[in-house]
Design an enzyme around this catalytic site. Structure first.
Site, mmCIF file in Angstrom:
data_model
loop_
_atom_site.group_PDB
_atom_site.id
_atom_site.type_symbol
_atom_site.label_atom_id
_atom_site.label_comp_id
_atom_site.label_asym_id
_atom_site.label_seq_id
_atom_site.Cartn_x
_atom_site.Cartn_y
_atom_site.Cartn_z
ATOM 1 N N ASP A 1 8.993 -25.019 43.154
ATOM 2 C CA ASP A 1 9.192 -26.089 44.130
ATOM 3 C C ASP A 1 10.519 -25.924 44.867
ATOM 4 O O ASP A 1 10.585 -26.036 46.096
ATOM 5 C CB ASP A 1 9.135 -27.437 43.406
ATOM 6 N N ASP B 1 2.738 -33.671 42.025
ATOM 7 C CA ASP B 1 3.736 -34.567 41.439
ATOM 8 C C ASP B 1 3.122 -35.543 40.450
ATOM 9 O O ASP B 1 3.848 -36.252 39.745
ATOM 10 C CB ASP B 1 4.442 -35.351 42.547
#
Length: 591
Positions: A359, A421
C-alpha cells in the site's frame, strides 16, 4: 489556442480506495434566480482560478448581478463587445479562439463585474501568468454547456446570478456512515466466520436438506498463497494504470458475479428459516438442478442475480445506485471473510505486513517512478482524468457527500472505502474470534481487535483532515490491529499458542466425552465366581470405553443429545448379567 492547465482534483478515497484532496484549482457555485421572481433559485457548479480574483464564501455577501447572454461570440476582439458594453453585468461567452486573459481583459475594460465562460469540454481552471493576475480584478469562471442549457430552460433569458465559493468542511457526515459500515462489516464478518468455523468441528450437516444445507468450504491461506496474491495485486494495478479503459469493464463483470454469490450466501440462512418454498423441483439431468434444489433457494439465486444486474445497468446513477453497490459490497466482504481463513497469527502478520508495504509503495513511492508524478494507486482508484469511459472501479463502499459544498454540487463525489481496508484486517478479527472460542477467553481477542480496527479508521480520517492528501488506510489499520492483538496475547501469556495456533491449526477436535461401550462376558454358571473380561481372538482385552470419534456416525449423532455416560448397546455383544454394573471408569463390579 487558450492557455490551458488541467486542475488535478482528486476525489476523497481510502486505499484502492482512499480519500484524496489535492487540488490546483477551486470549485465554486453560481446562484441563479429569475428576474421575474417567479421561481426559486438554483445553484450550478463553476470552476475558477482564485489568482484572478477571490469569490466570497457566503452567498449573502456575493453581488447579485444581471447575466448577459453573449454565447453567440467568444469575446476575443473588441468587435465581440455589444454596444454599451457590460456595465455592472456578468457576460456569458463561449470558450475558444483566444486565451482566458484576452477574454477577461475585454470584459473588465467594458465594465463587467465578472465573466462566465461556457465550455463544451471538461472544465479546466482559467490560467494566466503572474503579471496578468495582477492586472485583472474581476472573477472569471467556467460553466458547463449542459448547465447553461438548463439555466435557459429553467429561468429563461432574464436572470440574475451571484458567484460564491463556500468553504469545504474538514469532514463530512458521510464519514460516520462509512465508519459504521466498515466496523460493522468487520465485526459481523469476523464473528460469523469464527463461529461458523468452530461449529463445523462439532456438528454434522443435517440430512433433511441435502445439498441445500451444504456450507461453503473454507480456504486456508498459506505463505505461498500470500505471495501469489500480492504479485497478482501488483500486476493488476499496473495493468489498470496503463489499460484502464479496457480492464475496468472486466473488473465490473467480476464484481457482479462475486457480489451475486456473496448476497446469496448471506441471505440463504434467513431464507431457510422461512416456512414456505420447501418443495423441490422435479428430478432432471441439468447441471446443479439434478440435485433438486428447493424452490425458495432458486428464488433467492434469481433475486441475487437480479440485484447485481440492476446495479450493473444503472451503476452510474449517482442518486441511488450507490445504495445497491454498498449492499453488494458488504455481502461480498462477508462472504470472503467467511470463506477465506488465515489459520495462524503468524500468517495474519505476514499478510498484513506485506500488504502494508504494498500500500505504501503504490501510494507514496510510485509518484517518483511515473512520468506524470501521479500515484498509481490514486490514479486507478479515482479513475484517470483522461479516461474516455468515465467508469469507476466498483470494489469500494461509497457514500455521497451530505453537505452543500461545491465539490458535492459539481460532480457528486463520494467518500470511498476500499474492500481491501475491510477484508485484510477482517481476516485477523476472524482469527481472533476463532482463537477466543478455542481458548474459552470470553471473546477478549475479538472485541479488542475490533475496537482497534475502529480506532485505526478514526486515525485515518484525522490524518486525511490534517494532511489534506491521500492516506493509505492500511498505514494506520495494520499497526493498530496487529499491536493490539499481540499485546492481548502477551498480557494473557498465550503468545506462543496465539502465534502458531497450536491445537487449532491442526483441526484437532476438543477432548471427546467418554462414551461407554458394552462389555462382553462369558456365560458362567451361577456358582462360579466373576469371570475375567472376555478376550478377543488375538488375546486383546476389549476396551470398555470408546471416544466419540470411534463411534459410527449414527451413534455419534445420538451421543450429542444425551449424557456422555450413556451405555450404548451393541448388536453383536452379549448383555451384562443383572448383577454386573459398569461404572464411569469402565470397571466391573459385583453387587
Amino acid at each position: 489556442m487558450e492557455a490551458e492547465r488541467y486542475c488535478y482534483s482528486m476525489k476523497p478515497m481510502i486505499l484502492l480506495l482512499m480519500f484524496v484532496a489535492e487540488a490546483y484549482c477551486e470549485f465554486g457555485m453560481v446562484h441563479v434566480i429569475s428576474e421575474k421572481g417567479s421561481s426559486s433559485g438554483k445553484d450550478y457548479c463553476i470552476l475558477f482560478n482564485p489568482q484572478w480574483a477571490h469569490l466570497p464564501y457566503d452567498l449573502g455577501k456575493a453581488s447579485l448581478l444581471r447575466l448577459q447572454d453573449q454565447t453567440t461570440s467568444v469575446l476575443c476582439s473588441p468587435s465581440d463587445v455589444p454596444p454599451g458594453g457590460f456595465s455592472n453585468r456578468i457576460p456569458m461567452v463561449m470558450r475558444g479562439n483566444c486565451t482566458f486573459y484576452e477574454k477577461v481583459r475585454l470584459a473588465q475594460i467594458n465594465g463587467a463585474r465578472g465573466l462566465l465562460i461556457i465550455s463544451r469540454e471538461n472544465l479546466v481552471p482559467p490560467a494566466g501568468n503572474e503579471s496578468q493576475y495582477e492586472e485583472i480584478d474581476i472573477p472569471v469562471a467556467l460553466l458547463s454547456y449542459s448547465d447553461m442549457l438548463d439555466i435557459g430552460k429553467t429561468f429563461g433569458k432574464l436572470v440574475k446570478v451571484a458567484m460564491y465559493a463556500p468553504n469545504e468542511p474538514v469532514l463530512d457526515y458521510n464519514m460516520v456512515i462509512i465508519f459504521v459500515m466498515a466496523v460493522g462489516t468487520v465485526a459481523v464478518g469476523g464473528y460469523w466466520a469464527g463461529s461458523r468455523d468452530v461449529k463445523k468441528r462439532y456438528m454434522k450437516h443435517k440430512r433433511d436438506d441435502g445439498a441445500d444445507k451444504h456450507d461453503d468450504e473454507t480456504v486456508d491461506v498459506t505463505p505461498i498463497m500470500i505471495g501469489v496474491f500480492v504479485v497478482m495485486c501488483c500486476s493488476m494495478l499496473v495493468l489498470l494504470y496503463f489499460y484502464y479503459d479496457h480492464l475496468v469493464y472486466v473488473v465490473i463483470v467480476i464484481f457482479c458475479l462475486a457480489a451475486s454469490v456473496g448476497l446469496y450466501s448471506c441471505l440463504s440462512p434467513f431464507v431457510r428459516r422461512l416456512p414456505f418454498g420447501k418443495c423441490r423441483i422435479p428430478g432432471n439431468s441439468l447441471p446443479y438442478y439434478h440435485k433438486r434444489p428447493q424452490v425458495r433457494m432458486l428464488l433467492l439465486a434469481a433475486f441475487s442475480i437480479a440485484v447485481s444486474v440492476i446495479w450493473g445497468i444503472f451503476r452510474n446513477e449517482d442518486q441511488w445506485a450507490w445504495v445497491l453497490q454498498d449492499i453488494l459490497g458488504i455481502a461480498f466482504c462477508l462472504y470472503m471473510l467467511k470463506t477465506i481463513r488465515v489459520p495462524t497469527f503468524k500468517g495474519c502478520t505476514l499478510l498484513l505486513v506485506v500488504l502494508f508495504i504494498y500500500d505504501i509503495f503504490f501510494v507514496f513511492i510510485t509518484p517518483y517512478l511515473t512520468k506524470s508524478g501521479e500515484s498509481i494507486m490514486v490514479r486507478v482508484a479515482a479513475g484517470p482524468s483522461d479516461s474516455s469511459t468515465r467508469e469507476k472501479l466498483p470494489m469500494v463502499l461509497k457514500v455521497p457527500r451530505l453537505n452543500s459544498s461545491p465539490l458535492a454540487l459539481c460532480d457528486r463525489p463520494f467518500s470511498l472505502l476500499g474492500f481491501g481496508d475491510i477484508l485484510v484486517p477482517g481476516l485477523l478479527v476472524a482469527y481472533c474470534h476463532r482463537f477466543d472460542i478455542q481458548m474459552q477467553s470470553s471473546r477478549i481477542y475479538f472485541v479488542a481487535c475490533t475496537i482497534a480496527y475502529g480506532i485505526g479508521l478514526l486515525v485515518t480520517f484525522v490524518a486525511l483532515a490534517l494532511m489534506q492528501r491521500g492516506q493509505p488506510a492500511l498505514l494506520y489499520l495494520v499497526p493498530c490491529t496487529l499491536i493490539t492483538s499481540f499485546a492481548v496475547a502477551f498480557w494473557r501469556k498465550e503468545l506462543g499458542i496465539f502465534w502458531t495456533g497450536s491445537g487449532f491449526v491442526k483441526e484437532l477436535p476438543p477432548t471427546p466425552p467418554l462414551v461407554m461401550a458394552p462389555v462382553s462376558f462369558p456365560h458362567t454358571s451361577e456358582d462360579s465366581h466373576a469371570a475375567p473380561l472376555q478376550e478377543d481372538k488375538e488375546g486383546q482385552m476389549i476396551n470398555p470405553t470408546l471416544h466419540a470419534e470411534e463411534l459410527p456416525e449414527d451413534a455419534h449423532m445420538e451421543e450429542s443429545s444425551s449424557s456422555p455416560l450413556n451405555i450404548i448397546a451393541a448388536t453383536n455383544s452379549t448383555a451384562c448379567p443383572d448383577d454386573i454394573t459398569v461404572s464411569a471408569e469402565g470397571k466391573s463390579e459385583q453387587d
